[in-house]
Design a protein around this motif. Structure first.
Motif, PDB file in Angstrom:
ATOM      1  N   ILE A 131       0.848  -1.185   0.000  1.00  0.00           N
ATOM      2  CA  ILE A 131       0.000   0.000   0.000  1.00  0.00           C
ATOM      3  C   ILE A 131       0.892   1.247   0.000  1.00  0.00           C
ATOM      4  O   ILE A 131       1.793   1.372   0.833  1.00  0.00           O
ATOM      5  CB  ILE A 131      -0.941   0.007   1.212  1.00  0.00           C
ATOM      6  N   GLN A 133      -0.553   4.644  -0.593  1.00  0.00           N
ATOM      7  CA  GLN A 133      -1.279   5.813  -0.106  1.00  0.00           C
ATOM      8  C   GLN A 133      -2.636   5.374   0.420  1.00  0.00           C
ATOM      9  O   GLN A 133      -3.126   4.295   0.063  1.00  0.00           O
ATOM     10  CB  GLN A 133      -1.439   6.862  -1.208  1.00  0.00           C
ATOM     11  N   VAL A 135      -6.420   4.483   1.244  1.00  0.00           N
ATOM     12  CA  VAL A 135      -7.664   4.205   0.526  1.00  0.00           C
ATOM     13  C   VAL A 135      -8.728   3.963   1.588  1.00  0.00           C
ATOM     14  O   VAL A 135      -8.492   3.203   2.544  1.00  0.00           O
ATOM     15  CB  VAL A 135      -7.539   2.965  -0.379  1.00  0.00           C
ATOM     16  N   GLU A 136      -9.884   4.598   1.458  1.00  0.00           N
ATOM     17  CA  GLU A 136     -10.909   4.508   2.499  1.00  0.00           C
ATOM     18  C   GLU A 136     -12.294   4.386   1.869  1.00  0.00           C
ATOM     19  O   GLU A 136     -12.561   4.959   0.805  1.00  0.00           O
ATOM     20  CB  GLU A 136     -10.865   5.752   3.397  1.00  0.00           C
ATOM     21  N   ARG A 145     -10.201   1.378   6.138  1.00  0.00           N
ATOM     22  CA  ARG A 145      -9.125   2.086   5.440  1.00  0.00           C
ATOM     23  C   ARG A 145      -7.873   1.221   5.384  1.00  0.00           C
ATOM     24  O   ARG A 145      -7.602   0.439   6.290  1.00  0.00           O
ATOM     25  CB  ARG A 145      -8.815   3.388   6.188  1.00  0.00           C
ATOM     26  N   LEU A 268     -13.562  -1.998   0.092  1.00  0.00           N
ATOM     27  CA  LEU A 268     -12.223  -1.429   0.208  1.00  0.00           C
ATOM     28  C   LEU A 268     -11.275  -2.039  -0.823  1.00  0.00           C
ATOM     29  O   LEU A 268     -10.502  -1.319  -1.471  1.00  0.00           O
ATOM     30  CB  LEU A 268     -11.700  -1.656   1.628  1.00  0.00           C
ATOM     31  N   LYS A 271     -12.103  -0.662  -4.252  1.00  0.00           N
ATOM     32  CA  LYS A 271     -11.601   0.695  -4.450  1.00  0.00           C
ATOM     33  C   LYS A 271     -10.081   0.692  -4.622  1.00  0.00           C
ATOM     34  O   LYS A 271      -9.530   1.435  -5.450  1.00  0.00           O
ATOM     35  CB  LYS A 271     -11.997   1.592  -3.283  1.00  0.00           C
ATOM     36  N   LEU A 272      -9.396  -0.157  -3.846  1.00  0.00           N
ATOM     37  CA  LEU A 272      -7.942  -0.245  -3.969  1.00  0.00           C
ATOM     38  C   LEU A 272      -7.540  -0.573  -5.406  1.00  0.00           C
ATOM     39  O   LEU A 272      -6.652   0.077  -5.977  1.00  0.00           O
ATOM     40  CB  LEU A 272      -7.398  -1.311  -3.007  1.00  0.00           C
ATOM     41  N   THR A 275      -7.585   2.090  -7.999  1.00  0.00           N
ATOM     42  CA  THR A 275      -6.764   3.249  -7.651  1.00  0.00           C
ATOM     43  C   THR A 275      -5.301   2.855  -7.837  1.00  0.00           C
ATOM     44  O   THR A 275      -4.598   2.536  -6.870  1.00  0.00           O
ATOM     45  CB  THR A 275      -7.030   3.697  -6.192  1.00  0.00           C
ATOM     46  N   ALA A 278      -2.394   3.826  -5.553  1.00  0.00           N
ATOM     47  CA  ALA A 278      -2.458   3.472  -4.138  1.00  0.00           C
ATOM     48  C   ALA A 278      -1.666   2.230  -3.780  1.00  0.00           C
ATOM     49  O   ALA A 278      -1.472   1.935  -2.590  1.00  0.00           O
ATOM     50  CB  ALA A 278      -3.909   3.283  -3.711  1.00  0.00           C
TER      51      ALA A 278
END
Length: 306
Positions: A131, A133, A135-136, A145, A268, A271-272, A275, A278
């Motif tokens: 990881i 940055q 991610v939430e 998060r 989560l 979304k990761l 991104t 991230a």
């Protein structure tokens, strides 16, 4: 190096939600195989179901994966946590029905079975998701998060009106076998008031006071009481590890969850993976591998349970 189980480990019991008997066998698999389920009761069509974040069919009270043909396996979170917590990266899990057996409501029996057979190192390096940055994701007052870290940690907090649970918070560095020692024996739990509602909706048909911690107000109704004063939050951490294992590779990062559940942890991961800035994939060296869950665990570390 990547790993697998040395020889098959079999488990039998009933499904927590279906109430149906189930037999499951964890088989060794080759490097780069990952974790897959195979429905042995499916005679025609695709019986293989990937244990992967993008195969999750979101349900409120368990984690269910489903293939493109609609073949599914549910309540996989405890066995996934056991595999991740024991450092097993590759396995084929044969199961003769749609739900993993609940056993005692924890991951302890799965951990015992895996460690009794042993973990085999394979000739392929471990790749991890680092990881980079934060991610939430949020749903109402619940959130989860991932933050940058050189190892996986889980920090979880819960709040329940029932005094037997109340407000609990715990944080653990998941390296050096802490899952096996600290979390693996913690059982799923529910409020007595919720049991009838779940059963009316076709859930918890196999639930008993022996395979779940049931509370009512300030009372623990399950025989023998709690295994830990904070068993509820420990179990939520167990679930989170199992759901994070669906990322397809170990995570090097800090997970924080507040009132989070299976669906939110899957949100989560989704979304990761959309991104790109991230995270990055890294090949683990000896130092990094030592920070992964499961490294160095042995059967003597499993808590004794009644």
């Amino acid at each position: 190096m990547q790993t697998t189980i040395k020889s098959p480990a079999a488990f039998e019991g009933i499904g927590l939600h279906s109430g149906k008997p189930a037999r499951m066998v964890i088989h060794p698999a080759s490097a780069e195989h990952g974790i897959w389920f195979k429905r042995t009761d499916i005679r025609l069509g695709d019986a293989l179901v990937p244990a992967r974040w993008d195969a999750v069919h979101q349900t409120p009270l368990c984690t269910k994966v489903e293939n493109s043909r609609g073949v599914s396996v549910s309540t996989i979170e405890h066995v996934m946590a056991a595999l991740a917590g024991c450092g097993v990266h590759n396995a084929l899990i044969e199961i003769d029905g749609p739900e993993v057996p609940i056993l005692d409501g924890s991951a302890a029996a799965f951990v015992r079975g895996i460690l009794a057979r042993g973990v085999l190192r394979l000739v392929a390096p471990v790749r991890a998701i680092e990881i980079l940055q934060p991610v939430e994701v949020r749903r109402g007052d619940a959130w989860a998060r991932l933050d940058a870290s050189d190892r996986l940690s889980i920090d979880f907090s819960i709040e329940f009106a029932d005094a037997a649970i109340g407000t609990q918070q715990k944080r653990l560095d998941m390296s050096n076998g802490s899952f096996v020692r600290e979390l693996s024996d913690s059982r799923t739990f529910c409020r007595r008031a919720d049991v009838d509602d779940m059963r009316a909706n076709g859930l918890a048909q196999g639930g008993t006071l022996e395979n779940a911690v049931v509370v009512e107000g300030d009372r623990v109704l399950s025989p023998g009481g709690l295994r830990h004063a904070d068993e509820a939050v420990r179990h939520k951490m167990l679930d989170a590890l199992g759901d994070l294992a669906l990322a397809g590779a170990p995570i090097l990062g800090g997970y924080t969850g507040h009132r989070a559940g299976h669906a939110l942890t899957n949100d989560l991961l989704r979304k990761l993976f959309v991104t790109p800035a991230a995270f990055r994939m890294v090949v683990c060296d000896a130092v990094t591998t030592a920070r992964l869950p499961g490294v160095g665990v042995h059967a003597g570390e499993i808590p004794a349970v009644a």
